[in-house]
Structures are given as structure tokens and as C-alpha cells.
Design a protein around this motif. Structure first.
Motif, short mmCIF file in Angstrom:
data_model
loop_
_atom_site.label_atom_id
_atom_site.label_comp_id
_atom_site.label_asym_id
_atom_site.label_seq_id
_atom_site.Cartn_x
_atom_site.Cartn_y
_atom_site.Cartn_z
N ARG A 173 12.31 -13.83 -7.13
CA ARG A 173 12.83 -13.79 -5.69
C ARG A 173 13.75 -15.04 -5.39
O ARG A 173 14.64 -14.74 -4.26
CB ARG A 173 11.55 -13.70 -5.00
CG ARG A 173 11.59 -13.83 -3.65
CD ARG A 173 10.45 -14.20 -2.93
NE ARG A 173 10.49 -13.60 -1.53
CZ ARG A 173 9.56 -12.50 -0.76
NH1 ARG A 173 8.87 -12.10 -1.36
NH2 ARG A 173 9.84 -12.20 0.46
N SER A 208 12.27 -8.19 -0.09
CA SER A 208 10.72 -8.08 0.49
C SER A 208 10.20 -6.65 -0.15
O SER A 208 8.95 -6.67 -0.37
CB SER A 208 10.67 -7.86 2.02
OG SER A 208 11.52 -6.84 2.73
N ALA A 236 8.97 -7.42 -3.61
CA ALA A 236 8.01 -8.29 -3.69
C ALA A 236 6.57 -7.35 -3.51
O ALA A 236 5.42 -7.68 -3.93
CB ALA A 236 8.02 -9.52 -2.54
N SER A 237 6.73 -6.55 -2.57
CA SER A 237 5.60 -5.69 -1.95
C SER A 237 5.37 -4.80 -3.62
O SER A 237 4.15 -4.45 -3.54
CB SER A 237 6.01 -4.71 -0.70
OG SER A 237 4.95 -3.90 -0.49
N VAL A 255 6.05 -5.38 -6.46
CA VAL A 255 5.34 -6.06 -7.39
C VAL A 255 3.96 -6.39 -7.23
O VAL A 255 3.27 -6.12 -8.08
CB VAL A 255 6.26 -7.39 -7.78
CG1 VAL A 255 5.47 -8.23 -8.78
CG2 VAL A 255 7.72 -7.11 -8.17
N GLN A 256 3.52 -6.42 -5.88
CA GLN A 256 2.18 -6.76 -5.57
C GLN A 256 1.10 -5.60 -5.99
O GLN A 256 0.20 -5.59 -6.48
CB GLN A 256 1.99 -7.16 -4.21
CG GLN A 256 0.62 -7.63 -3.81
CD GLN A 256 0.16 -8.82 -4.79
OE1 GLN A 256 0.84 -9.98 -4.91
NE2 GLN A 256 -1.19 -8.74 -5.20
N ASP A 257 1.87 -4.28 -5.49
CA ASP A 257 1.19 -3.07 -5.66
C ASP A 257 0.95 -2.85 -7.27
O ASP A 257 -0.23 -2.42 -7.68
CB ASP A 257 2.05 -1.96 -5.15
CG ASP A 257 1.95 -1.84 -3.70
OD1 ASP A 257 1.02 -2.45 -3.08
OD2 ASP A 257 2.86 -1.22 -2.92
N GLN A 301 0.79 -5.19 -9.40
CA GLN A 301 -0.32 -6.11 -9.94
C GLN A 301 -1.66 -5.41 -9.44
O GLN A 301 -2.63 -5.70 -10.25
CB GLN A 301 -0.01 -7.24 -9.09
CG GLN A 301 -1.07 -8.53 -9.46
CD GLN A 301 -0.97 -8.91 -10.95
OE1 GLN A 301 0.34 -8.95 -11.61
NE2 GLN A 301 -1.98 -9.31 -11.69
N ASP A 302 -1.73 -4.82 -8.50
CA ASP A 302 -2.93 -4.09 -8.07
C ASP A 302 -3.05 -2.69 -8.96
O ASP A 302 -4.28 -2.06 -8.60
CB ASP A 302 -3.18 -3.66 -6.60
CG ASP A 302 -3.12 -5.16 -5.86
OD1 ASP A 302 -3.52 -6.31 -6.37
OD2 ASP A 302 -2.73 -5.12 -4.63
#
Length: 116
Positions: free
Chosen positions: A18, A38, A41-42, A44-46, A48-49
């Protein structure tokens, strides 16, 4: 995590993080998309979950643009070192993203049966 999800993560891991705003700005302009960092990033977070579908959709939205392929390849080549490597990265990413998206279809045979 499936093999395809792991491969998708590994492909994106080949790209800058980033903090490299210049790379991401160039890719955003080449692809003609409104937001990229952005959204990435979102996604990647999803991932990760455990939900890789947004990351796969991001690949298809950004890199599956025939009319902009030359510019997108050039933007990737600045980081990957050559247009040949950039083309290979795009081809791999699109193929893996397609497989990840198909994995989220509950039963493709049922869908095919409904069509016929």
C-alpha cells in the motif's frame, strides 16, 4: 485456504504494498478505475477473514480489460521488471481469479441442468 486462494495471495504479494502510492496510482490510471488502494486493502482484509471472492473480483475488474491491456502491462512491468513477466502475471491472476469465483458457485451441475 484452497490452492487457488493461496496462489492468488502469492501473485498479489509479488506487487508492492500500500505504501508504494506511485505504483498503485500508475496502475489505477492504466486500468481506468476510480479507486484501487482502498479497494485492494478491503479485499485483502476480506481474504484474511477467509473470503477471497472480493480479491478475485478485483483482479477481473482491473486486469481483464482488453482495451487497456498494453497500459496495464506497462504499469506492472515497472515493478515486475519486464513486459513478458507482467503479461504472465496478468494471465495467471485472471485464470486463478476465475477458478476462485467458480469455487463460490454452490453446484455448477445444478446450474447447468437448469439451463438445459
Amino acid at each position: 485456504m484452497t490452492d487457488d486462494e493461496q496462489q492468488l495471495a502469492a501473485l498479489f504479494n509479488d506487487l508492492p504494498g500500500r505504501d508504494d502510492a506511485r505504483f498503485w496510482r500508475g496502475l489505477k490510471e492504466s486500468a481506468g478505475v476510480y479507486r484501487i488502494r482502498s479497494t485492494m486493502a478491503s479485499a485483502v482484509q476480506d481474504a484474511q477473514d477467509g473470503d477471497f471472492e472480493p480479491l478475485a473480483e478485483l483482479v477481473l475488474e482491473i486486469f481483464n480489460r482488453e482495451a487497456r491491456l498494453k497500459d496495464i502491462t506497462a504499469a506492472l512491468a515497472t515493478h515486475l521488471g519486464s513486459t513478458l513477466r507482467a503479461r504472465a502475471w496478468i494471465t495467471n491472476a485472471i485464470a486463478v481469479a476465475d477458478r476462485v469465483n467458480r469455487a463460490y458457485v454452490e453446484d455448477p451441475l445444478d446450474a447447468l441442468t437448469e439451463k438445459w
